[in-house]
Design an enzyme around this catalytic site. Structure first.
Site, PDB file in Angstrom:
ATOM      1  CG  HIS A 115      40.227  38.300  43.243  1.00 58.22           C
ATOM      2  ND1 HIS A 115      39.095  38.199  42.182  1.00 58.22           N
ATOM      3  CD2 HIS A 115      40.389  37.150  43.910  1.00 58.22           C
ATOM      4  CE1 HIS A 115      38.987  36.621  42.262  1.00 58.22           C
ATOM      5  NE2 HIS A 115      39.572  36.386  42.998  1.00 58.22           N
ATOM      6  CD  GLU A 117      43.403  34.814  42.260  1.00 62.88           C
ATOM      7  OE1 GLU A 117      43.190  33.629  43.570  1.00 62.88           O
ATOM      8  OE2 GLU A 117      42.488  35.420  43.315  1.00 62.88           O
TER       9      GLU A 117
HETATM   10  P1  PGA Z   1      38.787  29.260  43.099  1.00 69.33           P
HETATM   11  O1  PGA Z   1      38.328  31.076  42.970  1.00 69.33           O
HETATM   12  O2  PGA Z   1      39.188  28.856  44.042  1.00 69.33           O
HETATM   13  O3  PGA Z   1      37.199  29.144  43.166  1.00 69.33           O
HETATM   14  O4  PGA Z   1      38.668  29.442  42.110  1.00 69.33           O
HETATM   15  C1  PGA Z   1      39.791  31.853  43.546  1.00 69.33           C
HETATM   16  C2  PGA Z   1      40.009  32.983  43.648  1.00 69.33           C
HETATM   17  O5  PGA Z   1      39.601  33.081  42.855  1.00 69.33           O
HETATM   18  O6  PGA Z   1      40.403  33.760  44.122  1.00 69.33           O
END
Ligand code: PGA
Length: 281
Positions: free
Chosen positions: A120, A191
């Site tokens: 992540h 992401e």
């Molecule tokens: P968020 O986080 O939906 O709060 O933007 C997503 C993540 O970090 O996996």
């Protein structure tokens, strides 16, 4: 070559020939992954699980919850008869030994985890995890029959400097060069760092363009790689999930903030069920 590899290659070929329609029909399971990060208490966890017990999981919608480590055993106890899956937010690359503070795949498997988030962006940026370490962690997960959800994504600076494809390429290369065809057992979550927790999401064309890039990288670097599931993460909520779900190559979501409120999480699942309940994306 194994039969599954040949089948995957044939699917890949059809995908390339017929375009995305095949992907939508064949790859129709939506993953709705809830990343709780370092939030919730044991009482809130029990409450959340109690309120989600009426979720009817259909074949094509797959909720997976990622609580903090200490609550995994609560999940094991309370979700025994549920089809909601759960997993960990991180995993050690080692199996056991003198690694203070680490939690291994063997332990996670013992706690009933079937998934683990690896790499992540918060772990990459706050804890210095490199793409090579992320690949090691994904290997450790697979060794313990845990499906890794490998996160990749660029910063705003990298996006603005039009370097994002190089960054994603490097992050993907570290995985595919280390895992080879085992990459087929992984899920990739794209992401963009600038979309996480900010309420800002890329334009739909940007999501599509980036997911296509990832899809093409995987198709050309792993036999059958065109079938690897790609999730989108970053400020997903009940208002934008429908639109993002329609974007080509998106087969699920990694959701942070909006997954902490049970009503919001259920609303997201309901929207996807209403849209794709009959099995077609
Ligand atoms: P968020 O986080 O939906 O709060 O933007 C997503 C993540 O970090 O996996």
């Amino acid at each position: 070559m194994e039969k599954s590899e040949i089948e995957a290659q044939v699917r890949d070929y059809i995908m390339k020939t017929l375009g995305n329609t095949v992907d939508k029909a064949q790859n129709s399971e939506f993953i709705v992954a809830a990343n709780w990060k370092m939030n919730m208490s044991s009482k809130e966890t029990v409450d959340f699980l109690y309120k989600t017990k009426d979720i009817q999981v259909t074949d094509n919608i797959k909720p997976i919850i990622f609580p903090p480590f200490p609550y995994l055993l609560l999940f094991q106890k309370l979700l025994r008869y549920s089809s909601i899956a759960y997993g960990s937010q991180d995993i050690a690359k080692e199996d056991n030994g003198a690694f203070t503070g680490e939690v291994s795949g063997r332990m996670l498997s013992d706690c009933g985890c079937s998934y683990a988030i690896v790499g992540h962006s918060e772990r990459r940026s706050y804890y210095g995890e490199t793409s090579e370490l992320v690949a090691e962690k994904a290997k450790a997960a697979l060794k313990n029959d845990i499906t890794p959800i490998i996160c990749i994504g660029e910063t705003l600076e990298e996006r603005r400097g039009n370097r994002y494809k190089q960054v994603l390429y490097h992050q993907l290369y570290a995985v595919t060069s280390s895992l080879g065809k085992e990459t087929l057992k992984c899920i990739i979550a794209y992401e963009p760092v600038w979309a996480i927790g900010t309420g800002v999401i890329p334009r739909m064309e940007e999501i599509e363009d980036t997911h296509r890039f990832i899809h093409e990288y995987l198709s050309s670097n792993v036999p059958g790689g065109g079938n690897i599931k790609l999730l989108y993460g970053g400020s997903v909520n009940e208002e934008n999930v429908r639109d993002i779900s329609k974007v080509a190559y998106v087969s699920g979501f990694l959701i942070g903030g909006a997954s902490l409120k049970v009503d919001k999480y259920k609303a997201i699942i309901d929207i996807l069920k209403a849209e794709y309940g009959n099995g077609h994306k």
